[in-house]
Design an enzyme around this catalytic site. Structure first.
Site, mmCIF file in Angstrom:
data_model
loop_
_atom_site.group_PDB
_atom_site.id
_atom_site.type_symbol
_atom_site.label_atom_id
_atom_site.label_comp_id
_atom_site.label_asym_id
_atom_site.label_seq_id
_atom_site.Cartn_x
_atom_site.Cartn_y
_atom_site.Cartn_z
ATOM 1 N N ASP A 85 -4.694 2.517 -4.620
ATOM 2 C CA ASP A 85 -3.189 2.504 -4.363
ATOM 3 C C ASP A 85 -2.722 1.333 -3.837
ATOM 4 O O ASP A 85 -1.763 1.343 -2.944
ATOM 5 C CB ASP A 85 -2.523 3.676 -3.496
ATOM 6 C CG ASP A 85 -3.395 3.719 -2.186
ATOM 7 O OD1 ASP A 85 -4.243 3.045 -1.858
ATOM 8 O OD2 ASP A 85 -2.606 4.492 -1.358
ATOM 9 N N ASP A 139 0.712 -1.229 -0.075
ATOM 10 C CA ASP A 139 0.082 -0.139 -0.072
ATOM 11 C C ASP A 139 1.060 1.315 0.121
ATOM 12 O O ASP A 139 2.009 1.125 0.775
ATOM 13 C CB ASP A 139 -0.862 -0.027 1.257
ATOM 14 C CG ASP A 139 -1.891 1.147 1.241
ATOM 15 O OD1 ASP A 139 -3.007 0.836 0.670
ATOM 16 O OD2 ASP A 139 -1.602 2.289 1.907
ATOM 17 N N LEU A 140 0.611 2.230 -0.820
ATOM 18 C CA LEU A 140 1.373 3.427 -0.836
ATOM 19 C C LEU A 140 1.135 4.428 0.151
ATOM 20 O O LEU A 140 -0.143 4.686 0.643
ATOM 21 C CB LEU A 140 1.183 3.974 -2.133
ATOM 22 C CG LEU A 140 1.500 3.313 -3.337
ATOM 23 C CD1 LEU A 140 1.130 4.255 -4.710
ATOM 24 C CD2 LEU A 140 2.661 3.010 -3.511
#
Length: 432
Positions: free
Chosen positions: A346, A303-304
């Site tokens: 994301d 996950d960003l």
């Protein structure tokens, strides 16, 4: 021979510029029965066209002089055919004009008469022209279908030599009739199919009398195209194959659209990475391989960090650029056998094949984080995100399924978030 009655009163249009000749023919037609024919006389093609179009004259047969004020020779037949394409023509010629007669027949006339023939010959010529025209109606209809069909049509001999093609064949393949006739269909070969394909093709065609399927061929300009083809064998009364008839349509565009739709069904439209559907399929394949060969795989959830502020401050266009760039960088860190997918937003997922812990994994996770952390340039701005990564492994004891693996990786990713982000966490397992 007795005269044949085809119709109570056939309409005869005589196109003759010599009034005496025209009137003589009219008299000859009606001398035995004034109601045998409904006769109209015109001196030119122009007047004939006017009668047909403006006065709605519908002749059953036309007696046509080849030499008129507005047309001469065989061209007269062609021009008359243009204004009355479905009406049988009987050409009027001089007594010794045999050459003109032959050319006129080739141009489309059904029969010919020499000026000065007796009345019986004229009446019989008209009757026979009507009979012949009616008899050949199916052949003319078949020829019309052949010439105007949107499908390409190719007729070959039993030995596979091309005998005839239609206009759509030329439109699709680029080869003219003259270039195709006398050759074999291998003229179109693209090299796409194996010898075994063609062997099965011929076996099916001879055993069943027909074959249907898709063939990849090559146009004259070198372009490869896909056609949906039906080939049928034509047999004589004894059952021997005399010809093959192939009908085909160009389905290249449909195939391309199908390929695009299949791609969209399995790949993310923004990053062109596998989507969740394809990721789950590959994960299933990887776990099955690991079970068979005793290898270990790693499953990662990524996950960003900081992606939401990029979207909020710079807009979704900037966020899309970040996702695309980050996806390319991460993909460059992986081996061909590994899978990187975008699950949505994301969030990304990875399947890492044949992982030895920790030799390969530690270095890879650090490379992934470094790739994500590198700034992304966008309209004069440097956009920054990082990655929180959670990792689990397969196989495990006790055994786990795909959904459990993804849940473990997700839990490990949230652990990385809680540990300060921009780091990775392994799902707590003990390895032998």
């Amino acid at each position: 021979m007795s005269e044949i009655s085809l119709k109570k009163q056939p309409v005869v249009l005589i196109i003759e510029d010599e009034p005496g000749d025209a009137e003589l023919i009219r008299i000859q037609l009606l001398e035995r029965d004034p109601k045998a024919f409904d006769v109209y006389l015109v001196p030119s093609l122009t007047e004939a066209k006017s009668q047909l179009e403006q006065k709605n004259l519908k002749p059953d047969v036309i007696l046509l002089d080849l030499n008129l004020p507005d047309s001469t020779g065989p061209e007269t037949v062609k021009r008359c055919r243009a204004i009355a394409p479905e009406v049988p023509l009987v050409v009027l010629t001089g007594l010794d004009d045999h050459q003109a007669t032959e050319v006129a027949i080739e141009a489309g006339a059904e029969d010919y008469l020499s000026k000065g023939d007796d009345a019986s010959s004229i009446r019989k010529a008209i009757r026979y022209a009507l009979l012949r025209h009616d008899r050949d109606a199916n052949e003319r209809l078949a020829l019309t279908v052949f010439n105007h069909a949107r499908e390409g049509i190719m007729i070959t001999s039993a030995q596979g030599i091309i005998l005839e093609v239609n206009a759509s064949f030329t439109r699709i393949t680029g080869y003219s009739r003259e270039e195709a006739v006398g050759h074999t269909p291998s003229l179109l070969s693209s090299g796409h199919h194996t010898p075994e394909f063609y062997e099965e093709f011929w076996v099916t065609l001879f055993e069943r009398g027909h074959w249907e399927g898709e063939i990849w061929n090559r146009r004259k300009n070198g372009e490869v195209f896909v056609e949906n083809m039906t080939v049928s064998a034509v047999r004589d009364p004894s059952g021997e194959i005399t010809q093959f008839v192939a009908l085909f349509t160009d389905i290249t565009e449909q195939k391309e659209q199908q390929t695009q739709l299949e791609h969209l069904a399995h790949f993310d439209a923004l990053t062109d990475l596998p989507n969740r559907v394809l990721f789950n399929y590959r994960l299933n394949q990887s776990t099955a391989y690991a079970d068979r060969h005793g290898t270990r795989i790693a499953v990662a959830y990524l996950d960003l960090d900081g992606f939401k502020p990029v979207n909020d401050i710079h807009g979704h266009a900037a966020g899309d650029v970040v996702l695309q760039e980050v996806a390319k960088r991460m993909q460059a860190c992986l081996r061909d056998e590994d899978t990187l997918a975008r699950l949505g937003g994301d969030e990304f997922a990875l399947v890492l094949e044949s992982v030895q812990v920790p030799e390969y994994l530690d270095g890879l996770l650090e490379r992934l984080q470094a790739a994500v952390s590198e700034a992304v340039a966008w309209k004069g701005h440097s956009l920054h995100v990082t990655a929180s990564i959670g990792v689990t492994f397969y196989p495990q004891e006790p055994p786990v399924d795909i959904s459990q693996l993804m849940h473990q990786a997700d839990e490990a990713m949230y652990t990385a978030k809680q540990q300060g982000k921009n780091c990775y966490s392994l799902y707590p397992l003990s390895f032998s």
